[in-house]
Design an enzyme around this catalytic site. Structure first.
Site, PDB file in Angstrom:
ATOM      1  NE  ARG A 108      -3.318   2.486   2.825  1.00 23.30           N
ATOM      2  CZ  ARG A 108      -4.549   2.747   2.410  1.00 23.30           C
ATOM      3  NH1 ARG A 108      -5.222   1.817   1.746  1.00 23.30           N
ATOM      4  NH2 ARG A 108      -5.131   3.913   2.641  1.00 23.30           N
ATOM      5  CG  HIS A 135      -8.124   1.135  -3.268  1.00 27.18           C
ATOM      6  ND1 HIS A 135      -7.586   0.009  -2.671  1.00 27.18           N
ATOM      7  CD2 HIS A 135      -8.596   1.914  -2.245  1.00 27.18           C
ATOM      8  CE1 HIS A 135      -7.717   0.111  -1.356  1.00 27.18           C
ATOM      9  NE2 HIS A 135      -8.322   1.245  -1.073  1.00 27.18           N
ATOM     10  CD  GLN A 138     -12.933   0.422  -0.832  1.00 27.45           C
ATOM     11  OE1 GLN A 138     -12.186   0.504   0.134  1.00 27.45           O
ATOM     12  NE2 GLN A 138     -14.235   0.214  -0.701  1.00 27.45           N
ATOM     13  CG  ASP A 231     -12.228   8.722  -1.906  1.00 24.13           C
ATOM     14  OD1 ASP A 231     -12.228   8.797  -0.665  1.00 24.13           O
ATOM     15  OD2 ASP A 231     -11.250   8.309  -2.566  1.00 24.13           O
ATOM     16  CB  CYS A 272     -13.262   3.878  -0.383  1.00 24.73           C
ATOM     17  SG  CYS A 272     -12.739   5.585  -0.618  1.00 24.73           S
ATOM     18  NE  ARG A 316     -10.731  -2.880   0.975  1.00 25.76           N
ATOM     19  CZ  ARG A 316      -9.746  -2.061   1.359  1.00 25.76           C
ATOM     20  NH1 ARG A 316     -10.023  -0.914   1.958  1.00 25.76           N
ATOM     21  NH2 ARG A 316      -8.481  -2.371   1.130  1.00 25.76           N
TER      22      ARG A 316
END
Length: 329
Positions: A108, A135, A138, A231, A272, A316
């Site tokens: 990450r 991502h 996600q 987001d 997210c 997730r």
């Protein structure tokens, strides 16, 4: 056709076929049901996983750690201050060393090239926990959550991303929606446009799957949406851009009025996380004192029954568990 993902990395959903993504989603649903029932198969017993974090996280770290521990794996966490990667040791050398110790590597951080180079040199599966342009784990959770809350198959669903349509989550959603034959709309200002290469990649997939990929600044595009997604407006490392983002993105804040424009009472809200939906955080308060409202969504939506953000956060872990089991289990 049987799906075998053993030994595969997950760097972007563009690398996976719709059938492979379908397999991961089905496995995720199954693993979630088993966890709820207290059933653990320990399919990762004896496996060792390393998590490399250049960017901090709550959900990604916890999801990977719990997913691994649930299934019997051992986890090592390394942040940028506890590794020599890229400082006293080249990325290639670090990848080769870690590949000798571990069965899988999560990364990450910032540059997509880093996660791709890790996969190139490690010799074991590498999973993208977030980069500046993608991502994928996600989006698997997003698709799973949409499936849990819609009577429609994914290829009949419309998802609209509201706000900064050229951030990493928006790009990853474009790829995921394109792969699954969905209708994706990026609803945002003309000042923030999707990169040509990203649009070309999504459109190429859409031609094969029947997906529809659109970009619009017209609120009419919200009509018929099954999910509105947003987001935060300034990602990690972009805090200096906050005033300009507030200026151009405030019209795209997700409110009850915006949700109503979908004309779909069953439309859900996705995010997210983390989210600025109130003024209870240090960052939101700091900017409020400067006269700026950085909320990308209001509490009236975020805390409403239409909001599935915490189901999404839980998912997730289930989708990450599915990816790990599928690739090294």
């Amino acid at each position: 056709m049987p799906v075998n993902l053993k030994g595969r990395s997950l760097l972007t959903l563009l690398d996976y076929t719709p059938q492979e993504i379908r397999y991961l989603l089905d496995l995720s649903h199954d693993l979630k049901a088993k966890k709820r029932a207290g059933i653990y198969d320990y399919r990762l017993k004896g496996k060792n996983i390393v998590l490399l974090f250049e960017k901090t996280s709550t959900r990604t770290r916890c999801a990977f750690e719990v997913a691994c521990l649930d299934e019997g794996a051992h986890v090592t966490f390394l942040d940028s201050g506890s590794s020599q990667m890229g400082k006293k040791e080249s990325l290639a050398d670090s990848a080769k060393v870690l590949g000798r110790f571990y069965d899988g590597i999560e990364y990450r951080g910032f540059q997509q090239q880093v996660v791709e180079d890790l996969a190139k040199y490690a010799g074991v599966p590498v999973w993208n926990g977030l980069t500046d342009v993608d991502h994928p784990t996600q989006v698997l959770a997003d698709l799973m959550t949409l499936e849990e809350n819609s009577a429609k198959p994914l290829n009949k669903c419309k998802l609209v991303f509201c706000g900064d349509i050229r951030n990493n989550v928006a790009y990853a959603l474009m790829y995921g929606c394109a792969k699954m034959g969905m209708h994706y709309v990026g609803y945002g200002p003309r000042e923030l446009q999707v990169a040509d290469s990203v649009m070309a990649a999504a459109q190429a997939v859409a031609k094969e799957t029947g997906a529809v990929i659109e970009i619009s600044d017209d609120p009419a595009c919200l009509k018929g949406a099954d999910a509105l997604y947003t987001d935060i407006w300034a990602s990690m490392g972009e805090e200096d851009k906050t005033p300009e983002r507030v200026r151009v993105l405030t019209p795209f804040r997700v409110t009850k009025e915006l949700m109503a424009k979908t004309e779909n009472d069953d439309c859900i809200f996705l995010h997210c996380l983390p989210s600025y939906h109130d003024f209870e955080t240090i960052n939101a308060q700091k900017w409020q004192e400067k006269g700026l409202d950085i909320r990308e969504v209001v509490d009236e939506v975020f805390l409403s029954p239409q909001s599935k953000v915490f189901d999404e956060a839980e998912n997730r872990m289930h989708t990450i568990k599915a990816v790990i089991i599928a690739t090294i289990g």
